[in-house]
Design an enzyme around this catalytic site. Structure first.
Site, PDB file in Angstrom:
ATOM      1  N   ARG A  12     -35.306 127.085 -39.711  1.00 22.39           N
ATOM      2  CA  ARG A  12     -35.170 126.858 -41.162  1.00 22.39           C
ATOM      3  C   ARG A  12     -34.029 127.665 -41.757  1.00 22.39           C
ATOM      4  O   ARG A  12     -33.490 127.305 -42.802  1.00 22.39           O
ATOM      5  CB  ARG A  12     -36.494 127.121 -41.873  1.00 22.39           C
ATOM      6  CG  ARG A  12     -37.521 126.039 -41.520  1.00 22.39           C
ATOM      7  CD  ARG A  12     -38.852 126.307 -42.129  1.00 22.39           C
ATOM      8  NE  ARG A  12     -39.338 127.602 -41.703  1.00 22.39           N
ATOM      9  CZ  ARG A  12     -40.599 127.892 -41.459  1.00 22.39           C
ATOM     10  NH1 ARG A  12     -41.514 126.982 -41.619  1.00 22.39           N
ATOM     11  NH2 ARG A  12     -40.951 129.089 -41.081  1.00 22.39           N
ATOM     12  N   GLU A  48     -46.864 138.753 -36.584  1.00 21.82           N
ATOM     13  CA  GLU A  48     -48.265 139.022 -36.865  1.00 21.82           C
ATOM     14  C   GLU A  48     -49.140 138.668 -35.655  1.00 21.82           C
ATOM     15  O   GLU A  48     -50.209 139.210 -35.452  1.00 21.82           O
ATOM     16  CB  GLU A  48     -48.760 138.199 -38.062  1.00 21.82           C
ATOM     17  CG  GLU A  48     -47.955 138.306 -39.337  1.00 21.82           C
ATOM     18  CD  GLU A  48     -46.752 137.380 -39.374  1.00 21.82           C
ATOM     19  OE1 GLU A  48     -46.822 136.317 -40.015  1.00 21.82           O
ATOM     20  OE2 GLU A  48     -45.728 137.713 -38.761  1.00 21.82           O
TER      21      GLU A  48
END
Length: 178
Positions: free
Chosen positions: A62, A99
């Site tokens: 992106r 994460e």
């Protein structure tokens, strides 16, 4: 563009994706709307025009979507930071923590001239891991990080602090508290 577009309203929010408790900020609705897409590029290019830089570096994938039109609009070069195994050349790699595990990005060292001022761009700033890795790659290649620019910042996840603590300027067009 004939009307003012509110990019935050145009962005789709998907609760529980990719896992419980996550509020995913989805840019596909902006990309699919010609007026919103133009407004996104305009806003990012305006923010970037305030920064002195030679190249935009976008992180896969992106970061390519938001970075290439800005590089084109401001007549700058574009550098790709990709997942391992996707680029040829004189590669350098930087690993970072997500994460949910570890990841890495690579750049062709030869794509960043010594002393070049590079603007790091991506669609989202969350914890700052990917952007910090991109900054490290620029510096390993002999460039200077001119700043970082994101379409969206998730302010509660602390990515801005991570980058600012390393001395990098952070710019974001949109901010979300979750």
């Amino acid at each position: 563009m004939s009307e003012q577009v509110n990019l935050k309203e145009k962005m789709r929010v998907i609760e529980g994706f990719p896992g419980p408790g996550i509020s995913y900020k989805d840019i596909t609705t902006i990309l699919a709307d010609p007026d919103a897409l133009q407004a996104m590029i305009d806003a990012l290019a305006e923010a970037a025009s305030e920064i002195s830089f030679d190249y935009v570096l976008g992180t896969e994938s992106r970061g390519f979507i938001v970075g290439v039109p800005v590089a084109d609009r401001l007549h700058k070069g574009f550098i790709m930071a990709r997942k391992p195994g996707k680029l040829p050349g004189n590669l350098i790699r930087e690993s970072y923590t997500l994460e949910y595990g570890e990841a890495a990005i690579e750049v062709d060292r030869d794509s960043i001239p010594e002393g070049a001022r590079v603007l790091i761009m991506d669609d989202l700033l969350a914890t700052g891991g990917t952007a910090k890795a991109a900054c490290a790659l620029v510096e390993k290649a002999g460039g200077t990080v001119a700043g970082t620019l994101f379409l969206t910042e998730l302010t509660s996840l602390g990515g801005r602090k991570v980058l600012e603590d390393e001395g990098y300027a952070v710019h974001a067009v949109l901010q979300w508290n979750n």
